[in-house]
Design a protein around this motif. Structure first.
Motif, short mmCIF file in Angstrom:
data_model
loop_
_atom_site.label_atom_id
_atom_site.label_comp_id
_atom_site.label_asym_id
_atom_site.label_seq_id
_atom_site.Cartn_x
_atom_site.Cartn_y
_atom_site.Cartn_z
N ALA A 251 -49.22 21.88 -138.73
CA ALA A 251 -49.54 23.27 -138.36
C ALA A 251 -48.25 24.00 -138.03
CB ALA A 251 -50.49 23.30 -137.17
N LYS A 252 -48.04 25.15 -138.68
CA LYS A 252 -46.82 25.93 -138.47
C LYS A 252 -47.18 27.30 -137.90
CE LYS A 252 -44.28 23.79 -142.29
NZ LYS A 252 -43.54 24.02 -143.57
N ASN A 253 -46.48 27.68 -136.85
CA ASN A 253 -46.60 29.03 -136.29
C ASN A 253 -45.32 29.79 -136.62
OD1 ASN A 253 -47.04 31.35 -134.82
ND2 ASN A 253 -46.76 30.40 -132.82
N PRO A 254 -45.35 30.69 -137.61
CA PRO A 254 -44.12 31.37 -138.04
C PRO A 254 -43.76 32.59 -137.20
CG PRO A 254 -45.93 32.05 -139.44
CD PRO A 254 -46.51 31.06 -138.44
N ASN A 255 -44.54 32.91 -136.18
CA ASN A 255 -44.32 34.14 -135.41
C ASN A 255 -43.21 33.97 -134.38
OD1 ASN A 255 -46.74 36.01 -136.22
ND2 ASN A 255 -47.61 33.96 -135.94
N GLU A 256 -42.40 35.00 -134.24
CA GLU A 256 -41.28 34.97 -133.29
C GLU A 256 -41.71 35.33 -131.87
OE1 GLU A 256 -38.23 37.52 -134.69
OE2 GLU A 256 -37.95 36.46 -136.60
N LYS A 257 -42.79 36.14 -131.74
CA LYS A 257 -43.18 36.62 -130.41
C LYS A 257 -44.64 36.34 -130.09
CE LYS A 257 -39.89 40.46 -130.75
NZ LYS A 257 -39.73 41.94 -130.70
N ILE A 258 -45.28 35.46 -130.86
CA ILE A 258 -46.70 35.18 -130.67
C ILE A 258 -46.91 33.68 -130.50
CG2 ILE A 258 -49.02 35.31 -131.69
CD1 ILE A 258 -48.14 37.78 -133.18
N GLY A 259 -47.63 33.29 -129.44
CA GLY A 259 -48.01 31.90 -129.23
C GLY A 259 -49.49 31.71 -129.50
N ILE A 260 -49.90 30.46 -129.73
CA ILE A 260 -51.29 30.16 -130.08
C ILE A 260 -51.81 29.07 -129.16
CG2 ILE A 260 -52.87 29.45 -131.90
CD1 ILE A 260 -50.82 30.36 -133.94
N TYR A 261 -52.92 29.36 -128.48
CA TYR A 261 -53.62 28.36 -127.67
C TYR A 261 -54.76 27.79 -128.50
CZ TYR A 261 -51.25 29.94 -123.40
OH TYR A 261 -50.32 30.25 -122.45
N TYR A 262 -54.73 26.49 -128.77
CA TYR A 262 -55.82 25.80 -129.45
C TYR A 262 -56.78 25.28 -128.38
CZ TYR A 262 -53.15 26.01 -133.79
OH TYR A 262 -52.46 26.46 -134.89
#
Length: 248
Positions: A122-133
């Motif tokens: 799983a890749k999060n390419p955003n510089e200013k956005i985090g993801i809570y699973y």
């Protein structure tokens, strides 16, 4: 002179000539004051002013409601536009790296027991956005319309521009699986590969800076082609194609 003298009228040469036709046709009772045989109709009364007032009030309410809705749409659109320009959101990317069949057994009662181990990047390419699973995820492996195994992803937080490798164990049980086994064997014999589908439903919460947004569901649909389904062996993934979308 005689006592019985007749006097004949003499026309006045200066008098206007007599009309040759009557001023009013015979049998008509009309006069310069109108037709006396016809009664005059009273002018229609104006509708009550109360109905006009209620109609105009209703029109004003509709106009005000439409104006408020328009302003709300403009405000929400402006906020979304500003957030997009500031954070530049991008969809996360997922890839099926490894698919291992840990159990694939046809039991004596013709039921099928299965077990899979799936490795997902799983890749999060955003510089200013985090993801809570969050909790409540579900991952499934399907062959045609048959669900072979189910599992769930772990709960974790993925930071900015982060790549996370996830290992998921799944198990499944199907009754009366003879038709499924026959179709699988025929598919592998004819094409040399078996098409599988992997579905993921994952509740997530997006973090914009320090702001944590409401929970949404992230859906992943992957089509995977494998070379075989042999128990206790690593299956070679020939191709993988995934699609993603959000749902409230």
């Amino acid at each position: 002179m005689s006592d019985h003298q007749k006097i004949h009228p003499v026309s006045d040469p200066e008098a206007p000539p007599h009309p040759t036709a009557p001023l009013v046709p015979r049998g008509s009772s009309r006069s310069e004051h109108g037709d006396p045989t016809k009664t005059q109709q009273a002018a229609p009364l104006d509708p009550p002013s109360k109905k006009k007032g209620s109609r105009s009030c209703w029109c004003r309410c509709v106009c005000y409601t439409l104006l408020v809705l328009f302003l709300l749409i403009v405000i929400v659109g402006a906020i979304v536009g500003i957030l997009y320009l500031v954070f530049r959101p991008k969809l996360p990317d997922y890839n099926i790296d490894r698919l291992q069949l840990t159990r694939f057994q046809l039991n004596q009662d013709l039921s099928l027991s299965t077990g899979f181990n799936v490795t997902i990047t799983a890749k999060n390419p955003n510089e200013k956005i985090g993801i809570y699973y969050e909790d409540g995820s579900r991952i499934s492996v399907l062959y045609m319309q048959t669900r072979l195994s189910n599992g769930s992803l772990p709960k974790f937080y993925q930071g900015h521009e982060n790549t996370t490798i996830i290992s998921v164990e799944m198990t499944g049980f199907n009754q009366n699986a003879t038709s499924v086994m026959t179709t699988l064997q025929e598919q592998q014999r004819l094409t040399g590969s078996i098409p599988l589908r992997i579905r993921v439903t994952q509740p997530v919460r997006i973090k914009l800076g320090k702001l944590k947004l409401m929970e949404v569901r992230f859906l992943v649909r992957c089509g995977v082609s494998v070379d075989s389904l042999a128990a206790n062996s690593v299956i070679r993934v020939r191709s993988s194609n995934c699609k993603y979308r959000f749902r409230l």
